[in-house]
Design a protein around this motif. Structure first.
Motif, PDB file in Angstrom:
ATOM      1  N   UNK A 140      -2.243   3.317 -64.241  1.00 12.82           N
ATOM      2  CA  UNK A 140      -3.679   3.472 -64.488  1.00 12.82           C
ATOM      3  C   UNK A 140      -4.064   2.905 -65.855  1.00 12.82           C
ATOM      4  N   UNK A 141      -3.219   3.138 -66.859  1.00  5.66           N
ATOM      5  CA  UNK A 141      -3.461   2.585 -68.190  1.00  5.66           C
ATOM      6  C   UNK A 141      -3.498   1.066 -68.126  1.00  5.66           C
ATOM      7  N   UNK A 142      -2.517   0.493 -67.460  1.00  8.19           N
ATOM      8  CA  UNK A 142      -2.467  -0.965 -67.320  1.00  8.19           C
ATOM      9  C   UNK A 142      -3.723  -1.491 -66.621  1.00  8.19           C
ATOM     10  N   UNK A 143      -4.143  -0.802 -65.582  1.00  5.01           N
ATOM     11  CA  UNK A 143      -5.330  -1.232 -64.848  1.00  5.01           C
ATOM     12  C   UNK A 143      -6.596  -1.074 -65.687  1.00  5.01           C
ATOM     13  N   UNK A 144      -6.741   0.071 -66.362  1.00  7.07           N
ATOM     14  CA  UNK A 144      -7.934   0.317 -67.175  1.00  7.07           C
ATOM     15  C   UNK A 144      -8.087  -0.716 -68.290  1.00  7.07           C
ATOM     16  N   UNK A 145      -6.974  -1.055 -68.936  1.00  4.78           N
ATOM     17  CA  UNK A 145      -7.008  -1.974 -70.076  1.00  4.78           C
ATOM     18  C   UNK A 145      -6.815  -3.430 -69.667  1.00  4.78           C
ATOM     19  N   UNK A 146      -6.460  -3.637 -68.404  1.00  2.00           N
ATOM     20  CA  UNK A 146      -6.153  -4.976 -67.898  1.00  2.00           C
ATOM     21  C   UNK A 146      -5.043  -5.632 -68.723  1.00  2.00           C
ATOM     22  N   UNK A 147      -3.996  -4.840 -68.977  1.00  2.00           N
ATOM     23  CA  UNK A 147      -2.842  -5.293 -69.759  1.00  2.00           C
ATOM     24  C   UNK A 147      -1.584  -4.926 -68.976  1.00  2.00           C
ATOM     25  N   UNK A 148      -0.683  -5.879 -68.733  1.00  2.00           N
ATOM     26  CA  UNK A 148       0.560  -5.528 -68.032  1.00  2.00           C
ATOM     27  C   UNK A 148       1.453  -4.626 -68.881  1.00  2.00           C
ATOM     28  N   UNK A 149       2.167  -3.748 -68.195  1.00  2.00           N
ATOM     29  CA  UNK A 149       3.117  -2.828 -68.821  1.00  2.00           C
ATOM     30  C   UNK A 149       4.490  -3.112 -68.235  1.00  2.00           C
ATOM     31  N   UNK A 150       5.490  -3.228 -69.111  1.00  2.00           N
ATOM     32  CA  UNK A 150       6.887  -3.338 -68.678  1.00  2.00           C
ATOM     33  C   UNK A 150       7.647  -2.159 -69.245  1.00  2.00           C
ATOM     34  N   UNK A 151       8.498  -1.579 -68.421  1.00  2.00           N
ATOM     35  CA  UNK A 151       9.342  -0.480 -68.858  1.00  2.00           C
ATOM     36  C   UNK A 151      10.708  -0.600 -68.192  1.00  2.00           C
ATOM     37  N   UNK A 152      11.581   0.306 -68.538  1.00  2.00           N
ATOM     38  CA  UNK A 152      12.922   0.328 -67.947  1.00  2.00           C
ATOM     39  C   UNK A 152      13.193   1.715 -67.398  1.00  2.00           C
ATOM     40  N   UNK A 153      14.083   1.769 -66.429  1.00  2.00           N
ATOM     41  CA  UNK A 153      14.481   3.036 -65.831  1.00  2.00           C
ATOM     42  C   UNK A 153      15.978   2.996 -65.558  1.00  2.00           C
ATOM     43  N   UNK A 154      16.622   4.120 -65.799  1.00  2.00           N
ATOM     44  CA  UNK A 154      18.053   4.199 -65.530  1.00  2.00           C
ATOM     45  C   UNK A 154      18.303   4.216 -64.030  1.00  2.00           C
ATOM     46  N   UNK A 155      19.343   3.538 -63.620  1.00  2.00           N
ATOM     47  CA  UNK A 155      19.777   3.598 -62.226  1.00  2.00           C
ATOM     48  C   UNK A 155      20.714   4.800 -62.074  1.00  2.00           C
ATOM     49  N   UNK A 156      20.901   5.231 -60.856  1.00  2.00           N
ATOM     50  CA  UNK A 156      21.783   6.373 -60.607  1.00  2.00           C
ATOM     51  C   UNK A 156      23.262   5.970 -60.691  1.00  2.00           C
ATOM     52  N   UNK A 157      24.155   6.947 -60.548  1.00  5.16           N
ATOM     53  CA  UNK A 157      25.593   6.695 -60.681  1.00  5.16           C
ATOM     54  C   UNK A 157      26.114   5.675 -59.683  1.00  5.16           C
ATOM     55  N   UNK A 158      25.587   5.714 -58.471  1.00  5.28           N
ATOM     56  CA  UNK A 158      26.055   4.788 -57.432  1.00  5.28           C
ATOM     57  C   UNK A 158      25.809   3.328 -57.825  1.00  5.28           C
ATOM     58  N   UNK A 159      24.805   3.086 -58.655  1.00  2.00           N
ATOM     59  CA  UNK A 159      24.469   1.718 -59.056  1.00  2.00           C
ATOM     60  C   UNK A 159      25.570   1.082 -59.901  1.00  2.00           C
ATOM     61  N   UNK A 160      26.371   1.900 -60.589  1.00  2.00           N
ATOM     62  CA  UNK A 160      27.421   1.335 -61.440  1.00  2.00           C
ATOM     63  C   UNK A 160      28.481   0.607 -60.617  1.00  2.00           C
ATOM     64  N   UNK A 161      28.600   0.925 -59.338  1.00  2.05           N
ATOM     65  CA  UNK A 161      29.546   0.247 -58.460  1.00  2.05           C
ATOM     66  C   UNK A 161      28.883  -0.775 -57.542  1.00  2.05           C
ATOM     67  N   UNK A 162      27.564  -0.894 -57.637  1.00  2.00           N
ATOM     68  CA  UNK A 162      26.831  -1.801 -56.746  1.00  2.00           C
ATOM     69  C   UNK A 162      26.766  -3.202 -57.348  1.00  2.00           C
ATOM     70  N   UNK A 163      26.887  -4.219 -56.496  1.00  2.00           N
ATOM     71  CA  UNK A 163      26.743  -5.589 -56.984  1.00  2.00           C
ATOM     72  C   UNK A 163      25.266  -5.943 -57.163  1.00  2.00           C
TER      73      UNK A 163
END
Length: 182
Positions: A140-163
Motif C-alpha cells: 500500500x505504501x508503494x502504491x500510495x507513493x508510486x515508489x517501488x519497494x524491494x525487500x528480502x525474506x528468509x527461506x525456510x530450512x528446506x530451501x537450504x537443500x533446494x537447487x
C-alpha cells in the motif's frame, strides 16, 4: 509494486538489496535504504564498495579513492536509516518518508532489509498473519507513493537443500508471496 528476494540464511539477500539500490543510484535515482539488522555504517560501506568497485574490507583504508569516485560522478542520492529490530512499523517508514519529502528528497526506490523483522501495526495470535499485514501495508505504501519497494525474506530450512528456491520455501507466511508483485 513490492519485490521480495527470498533465499536461505547467509546467501546474500542483503547484498542483493544493496546492489539494487546502487544500480538505481548509478542512473541518478534517489534511494532510501531501511535497515533493521545492520548498522547504517555497515550498509554505507557496502554501498561504497558497490558504487566504487572496491572490496568492502578495503573501503575505509581507500577513503580518498572513494571520495574521488563520488566527486567525478553524477549519482542519485542515498539515505540510509537504521531502526532496531522489531521497532519500526510501516507507519514509522511513511512518517520518515514524509519528512524527507518536506525537505525536498524525493525517493525513486525504497529498500527494506528486511520486512520480516518489522513490527506489525496490529497484533495477531499468529506470526503469519502479522507478516502478511506488514507486506500488505508495504505494498500500500508503494502504491500510495508510486515508489517501488524491494525487500528480502528468509527461506525456510528446506530451501537450504533446494537447487531452486520457490514459493513453497517462503518462511513463516505464504501470504507474503501472495502480496508480492515480483
Amino acid at each position: 509494486e513490492i519485490g521480495v528476494i527470498t533465499a536461505p540464511t547467509g546467501v546474500g539477500e542483503s547484498h542483493f538489496l544493496v546492489h539494487a539500490g546502487a544500480e538505481a543510484i548509478k542512473v541518478g535515482k534517489n534511494v532510501i535504504h531501511y535497515t533493521f539488522e545492520l548498522s547504517e555504517r555497515a550498509v554505507g560501506l557496502r554501498y561504497d564498495s558497490n558504487l566504487c568497485n572496491i572490496p568492502s574490507n578495503e573501503v575505509v583504508e581507500r577513503k580518498d579513492q572513494v571520495l574521488s569516485e563520488y566527486e567525478n560522478s553524477d549519482l542519485g542520492r542515498l539515505i540510509i536509516k537504521e531502526y532496531p529490530t522489531g521497532s519500526a512499523t510501516v507507519l514509522t517508514l511513511r512518517n520518515h518518508i514524509e519528512k524527507l519529502l518536506l525537505k525536498g528528497f524525493v525517493p525513486s526506490l525504497i529498500v527494506i532489509d528486511y520486512a520480516d523483522i518489522m513490527r506489525s501495526s496490529r497484533s495477531y495470535d499468529s506470526l503469519r498473519h502479522e507478516l502478511k499485514l506488514v507486506y500488505e501495508e508495504l505494498r500500500n505504501l508503494a502504491m500510495d507513493l508510486n515508489i517501488p519497494v524491494w525487500t528480502a525474506s528468509q527461506a525456510n530450512r528446506e530451501a537450504s537443500n533446494a537447487s531452486v528456491v520457490g514459493l513453497e520455501n517462503m518462511s513463516e507466511a505464504y501470504g507474503k508471496a501472495m502480496v508480492a508483485d515480483v
